[in-house]
Design a protein around this motif. Structure first.
Motif, PDB file in Angstrom:
ATOM      1  N   THR A  32      17.485 -24.932   0.748  1.00  0.00           N
ATOM      2  CA  THR A  32      18.339 -25.682  -0.183  1.00  0.00           C
ATOM      3  C   THR A  32      17.902 -27.151  -0.241  1.00  0.00           C
ATOM      4  O   THR A  32      17.837 -27.747  -1.315  1.00  0.00           O
ATOM      5  N   CYS A  35      14.918 -27.718  -2.594  1.00  0.00           N
ATOM      6  CA  CYS A  35      14.967 -27.163  -3.955  1.00  0.00           C
ATOM      7  C   CYS A  35      15.170 -28.281  -4.980  1.00  0.00           C
ATOM      8  O   CYS A  35      16.135 -29.049  -4.893  1.00  0.00           O
ATOM      9  N   TYR A  38      18.621 -28.202  -6.786  1.00  0.00           N
ATOM     10  CA  TYR A  38      19.739 -28.586  -5.911  1.00  0.00           C
ATOM     11  C   TYR A  38      19.718 -30.104  -5.713  1.00  0.00           C
ATOM     12  O   TYR A  38      20.759 -30.756  -5.735  1.00  0.00           O
ATOM     13  N   GLY A  47      20.899 -23.939  -6.014  1.00  0.00           N
ATOM     14  CA  GLY A  47      19.875 -23.927  -4.972  1.00  0.00           C
ATOM     15  C   GLY A  47      19.570 -22.474  -4.617  1.00  0.00           C
ATOM     16  O   GLY A  47      20.299 -21.560  -5.019  1.00  0.00           O
ATOM     17  N   CYS A  75      17.005 -22.243 -12.440  1.00  0.00           N
ATOM     18  CA  CYS A  75      15.952 -22.118 -11.422  1.00  0.00           C
ATOM     19  C   CYS A  75      14.593 -22.208 -12.106  1.00  0.00           C
ATOM     20  O   CYS A  75      14.345 -21.555 -13.112  1.00  0.00           O
ATOM     21  N   CYS A  81      11.061 -22.845  -2.407  1.00  0.00           N
ATOM     22  CA  CYS A  81      11.951 -22.310  -1.364  1.00  0.00           C
ATOM     23  C   CYS A  81      11.228 -21.259  -0.518  1.00  0.00           C
ATOM     24  O   CYS A  81      11.502 -21.130   0.688  1.00  0.00           O
TER      25      CYS A  81
END
Ligand code: SF4
Ligand code: SF4
Length: 416
Positions: A32, A35, A38, A47, A75, A81
């Motif tokens: 997170t 990201c 995020y 996230g 996204c 990630c």
């Protein structure tokens, strides 16, 4: 993370694949913090961990809404990630499956359906090239978002090298790159020619399928993959061609995934795995020829001094292909000064069609990236993906180009 598939999905192969990925997540949240969405939006559901949870809920049969879909839409599929995750969660694969499921459950507003349909069909159409040429002439009359996607100006062109060589490779016949930035394929072919390798584009091949794949049209993407495999197969089987070189990292990561994507197709699974094994980022192919390149460049006493550059490593190259730092190291060994770039793991906001579908987020990410790339005062910015190059160029006064274009220039001088 525990997950129990809803009754209607217990025997669905993709749902089970997604469930296996979800189970690997230990909910630690390391991802997170790194990201990009995020970092910008500060909402757990924007996230990776939050999105994994949303997909888990959907697969367990809980109702999903437009809001769920929006969190997945935001996204970038940058897969940063995945690089951060200590548990090996294949988030990219999971979000692709999640998007495919949610597309069937939630009807998008009409405007979005039209925009996505236009991108899906338009970018991969044979009419894309003529449309780009027309758009470039009418650029001043177009809306800013559209105009920023068109080439910056007339770029020099020259003929494809005509020499035959015993060593041969296939080049991907991409959908947008030949129209938007035709010099990239030409530069690749001329660099290879200098090393006595012949680059061949098979005209019956085409888009790698990534555009459709990321717009949740998995059947359309697989058909494009099959078409490319059919086009390349006889050449690869002839034993004369060593590899399929893909100089747009966004396409390279897709071709590398053909084996996985077609694993359930008995007619194509073996061929797809073979093609994927032979798909290479150019830096991997050129690495063994570095001493020869150094020799050629050393003999050219009139070549200009190697530049100071900032390299933008596309997410698809560093997080998707796991090809991290290789281009930077390669360029350094050719006397290029590669400057350090803060937050080099973060996405520039291009992300395929993301910059069109999520323009505000994409612009913020681009501006942050251009600032980071410009901070140390480079002469130019280099990268390895047509989408990133065009997106960064729209926000920078510096020249942004593919690293192979610089190498071609160092070998042959600027095309007239
Ligand atoms: S792929 Fe990128 S934007 Fe999407 S959740 Fe992972 S880090 Fe965030
Ligand atoms: S870092 Fe990996 S294991 Fe941890 S929450 Fe993110 S995806 Fe799950």
């Amino acid at each position: 993370m525990e997950i129990e598939l809803s009754q209607d999905l217990v025997s669905d192969r993709k749902a089970n694949e997604a469930a296996d990925i979800v189970r690997r997540c230990v909910h630690c949240g390391f991802c997170t913090a790194t990201c990009p969405t995020y970092q910008l939006l500060g909402d757990e559901r924007d996230g990776p961990r939050g999105r994994i949870y949303l997909i888990k809920q959907m697969l367990e049969g809980e109702s999903v809404t437009r809001e769920t879909q929006q969190h997945l839409d935001r996204c970038l599929t940058c897969r940063n990630c995945e690089t951060t995750c200590p548990s090996g969660v294949e988030y990219g694969r999971l979000v692709d499956i999640g998007r495919e499921f949610i597309e069937k459950k939630v009807r998008r507003p009409i405007g979005q359906r039209l925009a996505r349909g236009l991108l899906r069909e338009g970018l991969t159409s044979p009419l894309f090239g003529p449309a780009v040429r027309l758009g470039s002439r009418l650029k001043s009359f177009l809306p800013d978002l559209l105009a920023s996607k068109l080439p910056m100006g007339e770029r020099p062109r020259r003929a494809w090298p005509s020499n035959s060589h015993a060593r041969k490779v296939i080049l991907l016949n991409g959908c947008v790159q030949p129209s938007l930035l035709p010099n990239i394929d030409l530069a690749t072919a001329w660099v290879l020619d200098a090393l006595e390798v012949q680059a061949v584009v098979v005209q019956t091949s085409g888009c790698c399928g990534a555009v459709r794949h990321h717009l949740a049209d998995s059947d359309g993407a697989l058909n494009q993959a099959r078409r490319n495999i059919d086009a390349w197969w006889p050449l690869l089987q002839s034993g004369d061609f060593e590899a399929v070189l893909v100089n747009a990292s966004g396409c390279a990561v897709m071709v590398k995934d053909y084996g996985h994507l077609l694993a359930d197709d008995p007619a194509y699974c073996e061929k797809a795995a073979y093609v994927a094994d032979h798909a290479l980022d150019p830096v991997v192919f050129l690495q063994p020829m570095l001493p020869r390149l150094q020799e050629i460049l050393g003999q050219n006493r009139t070549r200009p001094k190697a530049p100071k550059v900032s390299y933008h490593a596309p997410c698809t190259q560093q997080h998707g292909m796991k090809c991290r730092g290789e281009v930077e190291a390669f360029l350094t060994q050719l006397d290029v000064t590669v400057l350090p770039v803060a937050d080099s793991h973060l996405c520039c906001g291009s992300a395929g069609t993301y910059s069109v579908l999520q323009p505000a987020l994409a612009k913020t990410l681009r501006d942050n990236k251009v600032q980071a790339l410009s901070a140390a005062g480079p002469d130019r910015i280099l990268s390895a993906n047509v989408g990133c190059i065009g997106h960064l160029q729209s926000g920078s006064h510096l020249t942004v180009q593919h690293w192979l274009e610089w190498l071609d220039e160092a070998l042959h001088g600027s095309p007239a």
